[in-house]
Enzyme design. Structure first.
Site, PDB file in Angstrom:
ATOM      1  N   ILE A 116      -7.394   7.402  -0.813  1.00 62.65           N
ATOM      2  CA  ILE A 116      -7.269   5.880  -0.789  1.00 62.65           C
ATOM      3  C   ILE A 116      -8.148   5.254   0.320  1.00 62.65           C
ATOM      4  O   ILE A 116      -7.997   5.941   1.361  1.00 62.65           O
ATOM      5  CB  ILE A 116      -5.882   5.450  -0.768  1.00 62.65           C
ATOM      6  CG1 ILE A 116      -5.696   3.909  -0.877  1.00 62.65           C
ATOM      7  CG2 ILE A 116      -5.095   6.057   0.348  1.00 62.65           C
ATOM      8  CD1 ILE A 116      -4.347   3.496  -0.925  1.00 62.65           C
ATOM      9  N   SER A 117      -8.856   4.536   0.080  1.00 65.31           N
ATOM     10  CA  SER A 117      -9.766   3.775   1.151  1.00 65.31           C
ATOM     11  C   SER A 117      -9.012   3.341   2.159  1.00 65.31           C
ATOM     12  O   SER A 117      -7.948   2.842   1.782  1.00 65.31           O
ATOM     13  CB  SER A 117     -10.812   2.748   0.564  1.00 65.31           C
ATOM     14  OG  SER A 117     -11.671   3.250  -0.417  1.00 65.31           O
ATOM     15  N   ALA A 118      -9.682   3.347   3.270  1.00 68.38           N
ATOM     16  CA  ALA A 118      -8.954   2.502   4.321  1.00 68.38           C
ATOM     17  C   ALA A 118      -8.894   1.022   4.150  1.00 68.38           C
ATOM     18  O   ALA A 118      -9.678   0.511   3.676  1.00 68.38           O
ATOM     19  CB  ALA A 118      -9.576   2.843   5.927  1.00 68.38           C
ATOM     20  N   ARG A 123       0.741  -1.208  -0.017  1.00 63.85           N
ATOM     21  CA  ARG A 123      -0.118   0.112   0.124  1.00 63.85           C
ATOM     22  C   ARG A 123       0.768   1.229   0.112  1.00 63.85           C
ATOM     23  O   ARG A 123       0.400   2.142  -0.453  1.00 63.85           O
ATOM     24  CB  ARG A 123      -0.951  -0.155   1.186  1.00 63.85           C
ATOM     25  CG  ARG A 123      -2.142   1.035   1.343  1.00 63.85           C
ATOM     26  CD  ARG A 123      -3.017   0.510   2.157  1.00 63.85           C
ATOM     27  NE  ARG A 123      -4.182   1.755   2.368  1.00 63.85           N
ATOM     28  CZ  ARG A 123      -4.374   2.808   3.161  1.00 63.85           C
ATOM     29  NH1 ARG A 123      -3.228   3.077   4.262  1.00 63.85           N
ATOM     30  NH2 ARG A 123      -5.330   3.356   3.269  1.00 63.85           N
TER      31      ARG A 123
END
Ligand code: SAH
Length: 207
Positions: free
Chosen positions: A60-62, A34
């Site tokens: 960016i999503s968790a 990530r």
């Protein structure tokens, strides 16, 4: 702490808390770096379970959201998946770990983000197809899909995306204005869908 160690600890906690329950989702989250998807200023925070800025007012999503959505779409090797909202390409890479090369089709509204995601995914060895356009229209040339998901919130599930998803498949995404809910939809032969509400969520709105 080394980034790889931090990543493993994060995934350990998602599994321990039963946010991620499928072994394929767990393996995919362990595999994707990530930190390569965020700017240099955010690398050290890449394995905290929270959204991070990726430029152009997007995030960016968790990781827990990505894991939860992957468990929900329930795909395996060779399944074809439609993603609406490529962003930095992280979620697409995690999906590609599960379904394999050339099976993830992602539509991104913002040409700049799409170009950056394409270059990044290519550099990291992910074969994801990205198209610039409005995700509400899906990707008709590549339909039908075994599953579809949205990473930006729509007021209502887009009917075209439902139509382009197989009737034994699922569509997962955040829906609603104001308070959003993560929903899992099952397309029906008559063009409608059955819906199940999973959790209250907060995503960037669809543009
Ligand atoms: N999955 C992404 C999350 C990106 S945030 C990641 O892992 O980084 C949501 C993305 O949806 C943003 O990149 C935004 O530009 C995009 N988006 C917003 N409206 C859209 C639309 N109508 N069609 C396609 N993409 C859209």
């Amino acid at each position: 702490m080394k980034l790889a160690t931090a990543r493993d600890r994060l995934v350990d906690s998602l599994v321990a808390n039963e946010i991620v329950t499928k072994p394929s989702t767990e393996a995919a989250l362990r595999a994707v770096p990530r930190h390569e998807f965020v700017g240099d200023d955010y690398r050290e925070q890449a394995y905290q379970d929270r959204p991070l800025p990726i430029g152009n007012d997007q995030t960016i999503s968790a990781p827990h959201i990505v894991g939860q959505m992957l468990d929900l779409i329930d795909v395996g090797a060779g399944d074809r998946v439609l993603e609406i909202g490529t962003g930095c390409g992280y979620h697409a890479a995690v999906t590609a770990e599960i379904v394999g090369d050339d099976n993830v089709y992602s539509v991104e509204y913002d040409a700049e983000l799409a170009d950056a995601a394409r270059a990044r995914l290519d550099r990291l060895g992910y074969d994801v197809d990205i198209r610039v356009g409005d995700g509400r229209k899906g990707w008709s040339e590549q339909a039908p899909f075994d599953a579809s998901y949205l990473t930006c919130a729509a007021a209502e599930p887009p009917s075209t995306v439902i139509d382009q998803t197989a009737t034994d498949g699922v569509v997962v995404g955040p829906f609603g204005t104001g308070q959003q809910e993560l929903k899992r939809l099952q397309p029906q032969a008559d063009g409608g869908y059955d819906a199940e509400t999973v959790a209250p969520v907060r995503f960037v709105p669809m543009r």
